[in-house]
Motif scaffolding. Structure first.
Motif, PDB file in Angstrom:
ATOM      1  N   MET A  74       2.419  41.265 -18.633  1.00  0.00           N
ATOM      2  CA  MET A  74       2.203  39.834 -18.431  1.00  0.00           C
ATOM      3  C   MET A  74       0.724  39.525 -18.232  1.00  0.00           C
ATOM      4  O   MET A  74       0.223  38.510 -18.715  1.00  0.00           O
ATOM      5  CB  MET A  74       3.007  39.344 -17.235  1.00  0.00           C
ATOM      6  N   PHE A  75       0.022  40.403 -17.535  1.00  0.00           N
ATOM      7  CA  PHE A  75      -1.413  40.202 -17.317  1.00  0.00           C
ATOM      8  C   PHE A  75      -2.176  40.209 -18.633  1.00  0.00           C
ATOM      9  O   PHE A  75      -3.023  39.341 -18.882  1.00  0.00           O
ATOM     10  CB  PHE A  75      -1.927  41.293 -16.379  1.00  0.00           C
ATOM     11  N   VAL A  76      -1.861  41.162 -19.502  1.00  0.00           N
ATOM     12  CA  VAL A  76      -2.522  41.241 -20.804  1.00  0.00           C
ATOM     13  C   VAL A  76      -2.171  40.032 -21.659  1.00  0.00           C
ATOM     14  O   VAL A  76      -3.041  39.458 -22.343  1.00  0.00           O
ATOM     15  CB  VAL A  76      -2.135  42.549 -21.519  1.00  0.00           C
ATOM     16  N   MET A  77      -0.909  39.598 -21.633  1.00  0.00           N
ATOM     17  CA  MET A  77      -0.500  38.445 -22.417  1.00  0.00           C
ATOM     18  C   MET A  77      -1.205  37.179 -21.961  1.00  0.00           C
ATOM     19  O   MET A  77      -1.658  36.358 -22.776  1.00  0.00           O
ATOM     20  CB  MET A  77       1.013  38.261 -22.334  1.00  0.00           C
ATOM     21  N   ILE A  78      -1.316  36.990 -20.648  1.00  0.00           N
ATOM     22  CA  ILE A  78      -1.998  35.805 -20.122  1.00  0.00           C
ATOM     23  C   ILE A  78      -3.465  35.806 -20.520  1.00  0.00           C
ATOM     24  O   ILE A  78      -4.030  34.764 -20.897  1.00  0.00           O
ATOM     25  CB  ILE A  78      -1.832  35.743 -18.595  1.00  0.00           C
ATOM     26  N   LEU A  79      -4.105  36.965 -20.473  1.00  0.00           N
ATOM     27  CA  LEU A  79      -5.511  37.043 -20.875  1.00  0.00           C
ATOM     28  C   LEU A  79      -5.671  36.774 -22.367  1.00  0.00           C
ATOM     29  O   LEU A  79      -6.601  36.062 -22.786  1.00  0.00           O
ATOM     30  CB  LEU A  79      -6.071  38.420 -20.523  1.00  0.00           C
ATOM     31  N   MET A  80      -4.781  37.315 -23.186  1.00  0.00           N
ATOM     32  CA  MET A  80      -4.877  37.125 -24.631  1.00  0.00           C
ATOM     33  C   MET A  80      -4.657  35.663 -25.014  1.00  0.00           C
ATOM     34  O   MET A  80      -5.378  35.113 -25.862  1.00  0.00           O
ATOM     35  CB  MET A  80      -3.860  38.015 -25.340  1.00  0.00           C
ATOM     36  N   THR A  81      -3.696  35.024 -24.399  1.00  0.00           N
ATOM     37  CA  THR A  81      -3.440  33.610 -24.722  1.00  0.00           C
ATOM     38  C   THR A  81      -4.564  32.715 -24.218  1.00  0.00           C
ATOM     39  O   THR A  81      -4.927  31.741 -24.880  1.00  0.00           O
ATOM     40  CB  THR A  81      -2.110  33.164 -24.118  1.00  0.00           C
ATOM     41  N   VAL A 137       9.940  27.426 -19.398  1.00  0.00           N
ATOM     42  CA  VAL A 137       8.622  28.055 -19.301  1.00  0.00           C
ATOM     43  C   VAL A 137       8.274  28.807 -20.584  1.00  0.00           C
ATOM     44  O   VAL A 137       7.175  28.687 -21.122  1.00  0.00           O
ATOM     45  CB  VAL A 137       8.574  29.000 -18.085  1.00  0.00           C
ATOM     46  N   LYS A 138       9.218  29.579 -21.076  1.00  0.00           N
ATOM     47  CA  LYS A 138       8.966  30.344 -22.295  1.00  0.00           C
ATOM     48  C   LYS A 138       8.762  29.425 -23.495  1.00  0.00           C
ATOM     49  O   LYS A 138       7.885  29.681 -24.339  1.00  0.00           O
ATOM     50  CB  LYS A 138      10.132  31.293 -22.548  1.00  0.00           C
ATOM     51  N   PHE A 139       9.566  28.371 -23.603  1.00  0.00           N
ATOM     52  CA  PHE A 139       9.418  27.435 -24.714  1.00  0.00           C
ATOM     53  C   PHE A 139       8.055  26.754 -24.663  1.00  0.00           C
ATOM     54  O   PHE A 139       7.379  26.611 -25.694  1.00  0.00           O
ATOM     55  CB  PHE A 139      10.538  26.397 -24.654  1.00  0.00           C
ATOM     56  N   ALA A 140       7.647  26.314 -23.464  1.00  0.00           N
ATOM     57  CA  ALA A 140       6.347  25.663 -23.335  1.00  0.00           C
ATOM     58  C   ALA A 140       5.213  26.615 -23.687  1.00  0.00           C
ATOM     59  O   ALA A 140       4.236  26.228 -24.349  1.00  0.00           O
ATOM     60  CB  ALA A 140       6.171  25.136 -21.909  1.00  0.00           C
ATOM     61  N   TYR A 141       5.353  27.863 -23.280  1.00  0.00           N
ATOM     62  CA  TYR A 141       4.307  28.850 -23.549  1.00  0.00           C
ATOM     63  C   TYR A 141       4.197  29.145 -25.042  1.00  0.00           C
ATOM     64  O   TYR A 141       3.104  29.067 -25.627  1.00  0.00           O
ATOM     65  CB  TYR A 141       4.642  30.124 -22.772  1.00  0.00           C
ATOM     66  N   SER A 142       5.316  29.477 -25.660  1.00  0.00           N
ATOM     67  CA  SER A 142       5.300  29.874 -27.070  1.00  0.00           C
ATOM     68  C   SER A 142       5.005  28.700 -27.999  1.00  0.00           C
ATOM     69  O   SER A 142       4.168  28.801 -28.906  1.00  0.00           O
ATOM     70  CB  SER A 142       6.644  30.509 -27.444  1.00  0.00           C
ATOM     71  N   MET A 143       5.663  27.563 -27.765  1.00  0.00           N
ATOM     72  CA  MET A 143       5.440  26.397 -28.617  1.00  0.00           C
ATOM     73  C   MET A 143       4.054  25.811 -28.420  1.00  0.00           C
ATOM     74  O   MET A 143       3.467  25.268 -29.359  1.00  0.00           O
ATOM     75  CB  MET A 143       6.512  25.350 -28.359  1.00  0.00           C
ATOM     76  N   GLY A 144       3.531  25.912 -27.199  1.00  0.00           N
ATOM     77  CA  GLY A 144       2.160  25.461 -26.980  1.00  0.00           C
ATOM     78  C   GLY A 144       1.161  26.289 -27.764  1.00  0.00           C
ATOM     79  O   GLY A 144       0.222  25.763 -28.376  1.00  0.00           O
ATOM     80  N   LEU A 145       1.376  27.613 -27.768  1.00  0.00           N
ATOM     81  CA  LEU A 145       0.503  28.476 -28.566  1.00  0.00           C
ATOM     82  C   LEU A 145       0.626  28.168 -30.052  1.00  0.00           C
ATOM     83  O   LEU A 145      -0.381  28.084 -30.774  1.00  0.00           O
ATOM     84  CB  LEU A 145       0.854  29.939 -28.310  1.00  0.00           C
ATOM     85  N   VAL A 185       0.609  25.406 -22.567  1.00  0.00           N
ATOM     86  CA  VAL A 185       0.259  26.814 -22.367  1.00  0.00           C
ATOM     87  C   VAL A 185      -0.297  27.040 -20.969  1.00  0.00           C
ATOM     88  O   VAL A 185       0.082  27.998 -20.272  1.00  0.00           O
ATOM     89  CB  VAL A 185      -0.759  27.267 -23.433  1.00  0.00           C
ATOM     90  N   VAL A 186      -1.197  26.167 -20.533  1.00  0.00           N
ATOM     91  CA  VAL A 186      -1.819  26.335 -19.221  1.00  0.00           C
ATOM     92  C   VAL A 186      -0.781  26.232 -18.110  1.00  0.00           C
ATOM     93  O   VAL A 186      -0.748  27.046 -17.173  1.00  0.00           O
ATOM     94  CB  VAL A 186      -2.936  25.292 -19.032  1.00  0.00           C
ATOM     95  N   THR A 187       0.093  25.219 -18.201  1.00  0.00           N
ATOM     96  CA  THR A 187       1.118  25.035 -17.171  1.00  0.00           C
ATOM     97  C   THR A 187       2.083  26.218 -17.132  1.00  0.00           C
ATOM     98  O   THR A 187       2.431  26.716 -16.053  1.00  0.00           O
ATOM     99  CB  THR A 187       1.895  23.740 -17.432  1.00  0.00           C
ATOM    100  N   ALA A 188       2.517  26.686 -18.290  1.00  0.00           N
ATOM    101  CA  ALA A 188       3.441  27.823 -18.334  1.00  0.00           C
ATOM    102  C   ALA A 188       2.771  29.112 -17.864  1.00  0.00           C
ATOM    103  O   ALA A 188       3.415  29.940 -17.200  1.00  0.00           O
ATOM    104  CB  ALA A 188       3.980  27.990 -19.753  1.00  0.00           C
ATOM    105  N   SER A 189       1.505  29.309 -18.180  1.00  0.00           N
ATOM    106  CA  SER A 189       0.817  30.525 -17.750  1.00  0.00           C
ATOM    107  C   SER A 189       0.656  30.559 -16.241  1.00  0.00           C
ATOM    108  O   SER A 189       0.786  31.632 -15.614  1.00  0.00           O
ATOM    109  CB  SER A 189      -0.551  30.624 -18.430  1.00  0.00           C
ATOM    110  N   PHE A 190       0.407  29.404 -15.610  1.00  0.00           N
ATOM    111  CA  PHE A 190       0.359  29.351 -14.152  1.00  0.00           C
ATOM    112  C   PHE A 190       1.720  29.715 -13.547  1.00  0.00           C
ATOM    113  O   PHE A 190       1.800  30.385 -12.518  1.00  0.00           O
ATOM    114  CB  PHE A 190      -0.053  27.958 -13.681  1.00  0.00           C
TER     115      PHE A 190
END
Length: 301
Positions: A74-81, A137-145, A185-190
């Protein structure tokens, strides 16, 4: 009798040492034991259900500075996004004004288009945060990207639009959709940070800010190299496609956080609002300082 008493004391000491060893395996970034209760659905990625008691588990203070495999992922994914999103956003200010002037736009027009990104993010982020349990959360993260990557790639096509109103309208639409996508993306990553790193939210946030600053430094530089190689289209399409691929990868691998509506959440739901936050006087000091610093840095591009 003395031998039996000695055996009982030895058994008690051994049991205490076993408990101490078990407690010492907790991670500094959050407990490495299963504080998350998975749902009964099978198949990757898993759904993680969080209750109020599980969001703030009691953990010992003498913990080791280690991460579990899931936390490291999760740490690597958050940094990459964070890196990818900052790259795509940072390409627009250096390269868009030149193409806008070629299309007959004034400095006021393309300056407003560049600034509309922050305005839309300011309006959309509280709404997304309040309805994140419905959005997912997952939908917001993936669709935001994915939305941010598509908008970045489509920005490269602005070179082929005719001058005039059509060029301006399409530019505004792209920035509006990209700002909403980045807010998701920002909201879901938090949310993922708070769920997987309950004891080190500040450390993870500082790491993401470092990555964002690196992207602000390297984005225009690498974008300039691609601009010289393939023109206006090349940097936007390259980074946009890369972010879209990252979005598909996150959709296949990230877990879905399912926040259970327990009694405590129902009691506290609706007590916090944006207006109540702005009613705190000390909030305005940091808020105004952020506005002034953003205005100063926004004039540089």
């Amino acid at each position: 009798m003395a031998e039996e008493a000695a055996e009982e004391r030895g058994s008690l000491i051994s049991h205490t040492q076993t408990q101490t060893t078990t407690n010492s395996t907790h991670s500094l970034y959050g407990s490495s034991s299963p504080h998350y209760r998975r749902s009964s659905r099978s198949g990757p990625p898993p759904t993680i259900t969080l209750t109020t008691a599980e969001k703030h588990p009691e953990e010992p203070n003498n913990t080791a500075s280690i991460m579990t495999r899931r936390q490291m992922f999760m740490f690597v994914m958050i940094l990459m996004t964070s890196l990818s999103s900052s790259f795509t956003v940072g390409l627009f200010p250096p390269f868009y004004p030149k193409i806008a002037e070629q299309k007959g736009s004034t400095a006021t027009e393309y300056g407003a288009i560049i600034g509309i990104n922050c305005l839309v993010a300011f309006l959309a982020t509280p709404f997304i945060g309040n309805h994140l349990s419905l959005i997912g959360v997952k939908f917001a993260y993936s669709m935001g990207l994915f939305g941010g990557g598509v908008c970045c790639a489509l920005t490269g096509l602005l070179e082929f639009f005719p001058p005039g109103l059509q060029f301006l309208v399409f530019s505004i639409l792209l920035k509006v959709v990209q700002a909403i996508s980045n807010a998701m993306v920002v909201t879901a990553s938090f949310t993922y940070t708070a769920a997987f790193f309950p004891k080190s939210v500040g450390k993870i946030f500082s790491a993401t800010r470092c990555v964002i600053n690196v992207a602000k430094l390297g984005g225009p530089m690498f974008g300039g190299l691609l601009y010289e190689f393939g023109g206006f289209v090349c940097p936007f399409v390259t980074f946009g496609v890369m972010q879209a691929i990252l979005a598909f990868f996150s959709a296949l691998t990230l877990p879905q956080l399912d926040f259970s509506e327990d009694e405590d959440l129902r009691k506290n739901k609706g007590k916090v609002s944006v207006l109540k936050i702005f009613s705190i006087p000390t909030v305005w000091f940091s808020f105004l300082a952020f506005i002034v610093s953003t205005l100063c840095s926004g004039m540089l591009p």
